[in-house]
Design a protein around this motif. Structure first.
Motif, PDB file in Angstrom:
ATOM      1  N   ARG A  14       0.825  -1.204   0.000  1.00 28.45           N
ATOM      2  CA  ARG A  14       0.000   0.000   0.000  1.00 28.45           C
ATOM      3  C   ARG A  14       0.861   1.256   0.000  1.00 28.45           C
ATOM      4  NH1 ARG A  14      -3.126   2.582  -0.404  1.00 28.45           N
ATOM      5  NH2 ARG A  14      -4.071   3.269   1.535  1.00 28.45           N
ATOM      6  N   GLN A  15       1.925   1.227   0.776  1.00 35.92           N
ATOM      7  CA  GLN A  15       2.711   2.442   0.944  1.00 35.92           C
ATOM      8  C   GLN A  15       3.796   2.604  -0.118  1.00 35.92           C
ATOM      9  OE1 GLN A  15       4.132   3.247   4.857  1.00 35.92           O
ATOM     10  NE2 GLN A  15       2.096   3.379   5.719  1.00 35.92           N
ATOM     11  N   ARG A  16       4.342   1.507  -0.608  1.00 32.58           N
ATOM     12  CA  ARG A  16       5.470   1.607  -1.545  1.00 32.58           C
ATOM     13  C   ARG A  16       5.115   1.271  -2.979  1.00 32.58           C
ATOM     14  NH1 ARG A  16      10.617  -0.893   1.785  1.00 32.58           N
ATOM     15  NH2 ARG A  16      10.079  -0.018   3.844  1.00 32.58           N
ATOM     16  N   GLY A  17       3.920   0.727  -3.178  1.00 29.39           N
ATOM     17  CA  GLY A  17       3.552   0.356  -4.535  1.00 29.39           C
ATOM     18  C   GLY A  17       4.170  -0.972  -4.925  1.00 29.39           C
ATOM     19  N   ARG A  18       4.521  -1.111  -6.208  1.00 23.91           N
ATOM     20  CA  ARG A  18       5.036  -2.366  -6.721  1.00 23.91           C
ATOM     21  C   ARG A  18       6.361  -2.737  -6.045  1.00 23.91           C
ATOM     22  NH1 ARG A  18       5.858  -0.711 -11.312  1.00 23.91           N
ATOM     23  NH2 ARG A  18       3.758  -1.010 -12.127  1.00 23.91           N
ATOM     24  N   MET A  19       6.459  -4.005  -5.581  1.00 25.28           N
ATOM     25  CA  MET A  19       7.675  -4.501  -4.940  1.00 25.28           C
ATOM     26  C   MET A  19       7.948  -5.913  -5.416  1.00 25.28           C
ATOM     27  SD  MET A  19       7.144  -3.191  -0.986  1.00 25.28           S
ATOM     28  CE  MET A  19       8.801  -3.688  -0.494  1.00 25.28           C
ATOM     29  N   THR A  20       9.213  -6.247  -5.569  1.00 29.76           N
ATOM     30  CA  THR A  20       9.573  -7.597  -5.987  1.00 29.76           C
ATOM     31  C   THR A  20       9.474  -8.553  -4.797  1.00 29.76           C
ATOM     32  OG1 THR A  20      11.922  -7.335  -5.475  1.00 29.76           O
ATOM     33  CG2 THR A  20      11.180  -6.647  -7.669  1.00 29.76           C
ATOM     34  N   ALA A  21       9.411  -9.846  -5.106  1.00 28.81           N
ATOM     35  CA  ALA A  21       9.359 -10.849  -4.040  1.00 28.81           C
ATOM     36  C   ALA A  21      10.626 -10.801  -3.193  1.00 28.81           C
ATOM     37  CB  ALA A  21       9.175 -12.241  -4.645  1.00 28.81           C
ATOM     38  N   GLU A  22      11.764 -10.541  -3.836  1.00 27.11           N
ATOM     39  CA  GLU A  22      13.026 -10.466  -3.101  1.00 27.11           C
ATOM     40  C   GLU A  22      13.023  -9.303  -2.121  1.00 27.11           C
ATOM     41  OE1 GLU A  22      12.729 -10.763  -6.330  1.00 27.11           O
ATOM     42  OE2 GLU A  22      13.443 -12.827  -6.660  1.00 27.11           O
ATOM     43  N   THR A  23      12.512  -8.141  -2.540  1.00 26.27           N
ATOM     44  CA  THR A  23      12.466  -6.977  -1.653  1.00 26.27           C
ATOM     45  C   THR A  23      11.509  -7.212  -0.495  1.00 26.27           C
ATOM     46  OG1 THR A  23      12.946  -5.515  -3.523  1.00 26.27           O
ATOM     47  CG2 THR A  23      12.024  -4.501  -1.543  1.00 26.27           C
ATOM     48  N   LEU A  24      10.350  -7.802  -0.800  1.00 20.36           N
ATOM     49  CA  LEU A  24       9.403  -8.118   0.266  1.00 20.36           C
ATOM     50  C   LEU A  24      10.004  -9.098   1.270  1.00 20.36           C
ATOM     51  CD1 LEU A  24       6.152  -8.453  -1.870  1.00 20.36           C
ATOM     52  CD2 LEU A  24       6.526  -6.792  -0.041  1.00 20.36           C
ATOM     53  N   ALA A  25      10.711 -10.107   0.760  1.00 19.43           N
ATOM     54  CA  ALA A  25      11.330 -11.086   1.649  1.00 19.43           C
ATOM     55  C   ALA A  25      12.349 -10.416   2.571  1.00 19.43           C
ATOM     56  CB  ALA A  25      12.003 -12.184   0.819  1.00 19.43           C
ATOM     57  N   SER A  43      -4.413 -13.597  -2.137  1.00 23.35           N
ATOM     58  CA  SER A  43      -5.293 -13.664  -3.309  1.00 23.35           C
ATOM     59  C   SER A  43      -6.499 -14.551  -3.033  1.00 23.35           C
ATOM     60  CB  SER A  43      -4.514 -14.198  -4.516  1.00 23.35           C
ATOM     61  OG  SER A  43      -3.460 -13.323  -4.866  1.00 23.35           O
ATOM     62  N   ALA A  44      -6.256 -15.671  -2.357  1.00 23.25           N
ATOM     63  CA  ALA A  44      -7.360 -16.584  -2.032  1.00 23.25           C
ATOM     64  C   ALA A  44      -8.344 -15.950  -1.063  1.00 23.25           C
ATOM     65  CB  ALA A  44      -6.795 -17.878  -1.437  1.00 23.25           C
ATOM     66  N   ALA A  45      -7.843 -15.021  -0.241  1.00 25.03           N
ATOM     67  CA  ALA A  45      -8.710 -14.356   0.731  1.00 25.03           C
ATOM     68  C   ALA A  45      -9.436 -13.153   0.134  1.00 25.03           C
ATOM     69  CB  ALA A  45      -7.891 -13.909   1.935  1.00 25.03           C
ATOM     70  N   GLY A  46      -9.197 -12.869  -1.157  1.00 21.78           N
ATOM     71  CA  GLY A  46      -9.890 -11.775  -1.822  1.00 21.78           C
ATOM     72  C   GLY A  46      -9.148 -10.455  -1.831  1.00 21.78           C
ATOM     73  N   VAL A  47      -7.920 -10.424  -1.353  1.00 17.21           N
ATOM     74  CA  VAL A  47      -7.131  -9.186  -1.413  1.00 17.21           C
ATOM     75  C   VAL A  47      -6.643  -9.015  -2.852  1.00 17.21           C
ATOM     76  CG1 VAL A  47      -5.090  -7.985  -0.563  1.00 17.21           C
ATOM     77  CG2 VAL A  47      -6.432  -9.418   0.989  1.00 17.21           C
ATOM     78  N   PRO A  48      -6.912  -7.874  -3.483  1.00 25.04           N
ATOM     79  CA  PRO A  48      -6.591  -7.694  -4.905  1.00 25.04           C
ATOM     80  C   PRO A  48      -5.099  -7.442  -5.159  1.00 25.04           C
ATOM     81  CG  PRO A  48      -7.533  -5.681  -4.038  1.00 25.04           C
ATOM     82  CD  PRO A  48      -7.616  -6.699  -2.926  1.00 25.04           C
ATOM     83  N   VAL A  49      -4.278  -8.468  -4.936  1.00 27.98           N
ATOM     84  CA  VAL A  49      -2.844  -8.379  -5.221  1.00 27.98           C
ATOM     85  C   VAL A  49      -2.581  -9.100  -6.531  1.00 27.98           C
ATOM     86  CG1 VAL A  49      -2.367 -10.414  -3.807  1.00 27.98           C
ATOM     87  CG2 VAL A  49      -0.522  -8.848  -4.348  1.00 27.98           C
ATOM     88  N   PRO A  63      -5.231  -0.138  -7.367  1.00 26.78           N
ATOM     89  CA  PRO A  63      -5.162   1.232  -6.840  1.00 26.78           C
ATOM     90  C   PRO A  63      -6.285   1.595  -5.881  1.00 26.78           C
ATOM     91  CG  PRO A  63      -4.717   1.201  -9.200  1.00 26.78           C
ATOM     92  CD  PRO A  63      -5.199  -0.179  -8.844  1.00 26.78           C
ATOM     93  N   ASP A  64      -7.459   1.017  -6.048  1.00 26.87           N
ATOM     94  CA  ASP A  64      -8.591   1.427  -5.210  1.00 26.87           C
ATOM     95  C   ASP A  64      -8.699   0.612  -3.928  1.00 26.87           C
ATOM     96  OD1 ASP A  64      -9.250  -0.923  -6.413  1.00 26.87           O
ATOM     97  OD2 ASP A  64     -11.298  -0.347  -6.951  1.00 26.87           O
ATOM     98  N   PHE A  65      -7.712  -0.277  -3.674  1.00 23.41           N
ATOM     99  CA  PHE A  65      -7.772  -1.059  -2.441  1.00 23.41           C
ATOM    100  C   PHE A  65      -7.184  -0.263  -1.294  1.00 23.41           C
ATOM    101  CE2 PHE A  65      -5.862  -3.963   0.659  1.00 23.41           C
ATOM    102  CZ  PHE A  65      -6.984  -4.693   1.019  1.00 23.41           C
ATOM    103  N   GLN A  66      -7.974  -0.010  -0.264  1.00 26.19           N
ATOM    104  CA  GLN A  66      -7.480   0.727   0.893  1.00 26.19           C
ATOM    105  C   GLN A  66      -8.394   0.503   2.087  1.00 26.19           C
ATOM    106  OE1 GLN A  66      -7.535   4.875  -0.059  1.00 26.19           O
ATOM    107  NE2 GLN A  66      -9.748   5.021  -0.071  1.00 26.19           N
ATOM    108  N   THR A  67      -7.849   0.792   3.250  1.00 27.11           N
ATOM    109  CA  THR A  67      -8.631   0.814   4.478  1.00 27.11           C
ATOM    110  C   THR A  67      -8.686   2.250   4.951  1.00 27.11           C
ATOM    111  OG1 THR A  67      -6.662   0.420   5.820  1.00 27.11           O
ATOM    112  CG2 THR A  67      -7.919  -1.516   5.126  1.00 27.11           C
TER     113      THR A  67
END
Length: 324
Positions: A14-25, A43-49, A63-67
């Motif tokens: 949400r805060q950084r936008g697109r991130m690679t799997a390596e960066t997230l790890a 994804s299975a839980a319905g989060v639009p990733v 883009p429209d996913f937020q709390t």
């Protein structure tokens, strides 16, 4: 544990936008394979990733996913961000939890409020590591795992075994009834009872801790501020304290008082100076504190302190004698 990681993953995206799997790890301190499994779970839980392939690809949220965290005004949001900059949480082993919580709070703020509050928070600095004289704040090294064990016993109301190293004593195990935790000027303390007597332990001197299953013998409720004040008063008046009768120039009074444990009496002399009866921790503390004031203070009693200061001044004068 995994639920917290999934939330952190979403907040990072949400805060950084697109991130690679390596960066997230790297950010989450897990393996790349774990990140990929977490993405599938979201994804299975319905989060639009979704995944974007290519050289600059990675994972992102729609883009429209937020709390939204509603009901906070600007000053309330600012207060939360400033509170998150304090080091008290580090003292109690809650640093990583605080960082995670603040990330969630910032992410949940409405976009306009998030930007203005974050900018305002950057313009406030609370308790920097050095003061204007470049003196560093004394911080104590403590094991997060030890503090976490102590914290669990405090909250659960269980007895606690601590391997404690008191000043000038060999470490030994003690079983105590924990009451609460206090942080004062970057120093953490455990307030507890032992054999029915009040005890105060410096967290940095706890070498090991073990929460026991047995319930602690302590009151159901506690006024921690009052308990601290009572122990503070006993500390100031007990032990081998040193009482000093001193004359001080009015302009230097506050500095003298700030270095003393307590002021027992005060009156003005005919020449405008102040006569104070002050308490110091011990003889070394008294000599050090009075030496700071040079000719702006005069010790009237005890005589041994006058002699000690005289000897020190004589030694300094001889050291800097132009003829030497």
């Amino acid at each position: 544990m995994r639920a917290d990681r999934l939330v952190s993953l979403v907040l990072l995206l949400r805060q950084r936008g697109r991130m690679t799997a390596e960066t997230l790890a790297r950010e989450l301190e897990v393996s790349t394979r774990t990140v990929l499994r977490d993405i599938e779970a979201l994804s299975a839980a319905g989060v639009p990733v979704y995944a974007e392939r290519g050289r600059h690809g990675g994972f992102a949220l729609l883009p429209d996913f937020q709390t939204a965290l509603t009901g906070l005004n600007h000053d309330e949001a600012l207060a939360l961000l400033v509170a998150g900059s304090r080091r008290g949480a580090q003292m109690f082993g809650l640093g990583s939890a605080l960082a995670s919580a603040m990330l969630k709070v910032v992410d949940a703020l409405p976009e306009g409020l998030r930007d203005t509050a974050a900018d305002a928070a950057r313009r406030l600095l609370v308790d920097p590591e050095t003061d204007l004289l470049s003196r560093r704040v004394a911080t104590e090294e403590m094991s997060d795992s030890i503090v976490a064990e102590i914290r669990r016993a405090v909250f659960a109301g269980h007895k606690l075994r601590i391997h404690y190293e008191a000043v000038d004593q060999a470490p030994k195990w003690r079983t105590v009834d924990p009451i609460g935790l206090v942080t004062v000027r970057e120093q953490g303390y455990l307030l507890a009872m032992r054999a029915g007597e009040d005890r105060t332990y410096r967290l940095s001197r706890v070498l090991a801790a073990e929460e026991l299953d047995e319930c602690a013998q302590r009151p159901d409720t506690v006024d921690l501020d009052r308990a601290w004040q009572e122990r503070n008063a006993r500390f100031r008046t007990g032990g081998d304290k040193v009482a000093v009768l001193v004359r001080v120039a009015p302009a230097r009074r506050e500095h003298l008082v700030s270095n003393a444990l307590a002021v027992c009496a005060e009156e003005a002399d005919a020449d405008g100076w102040l006569r104070l009866n002050v308490i110091f921790q011990d003889s070394r503390h008294a000599e050090w504190a009075l030496w700071q004031h040079a000719t702006d203070a005069e010790v009237l009693a005890p005589q041994w302190l006058r002699t000690s200061l005289h000897n020190r001044a004589t030694t300094i004068a001889a050291r800097y004698d132009p003829a030497s």
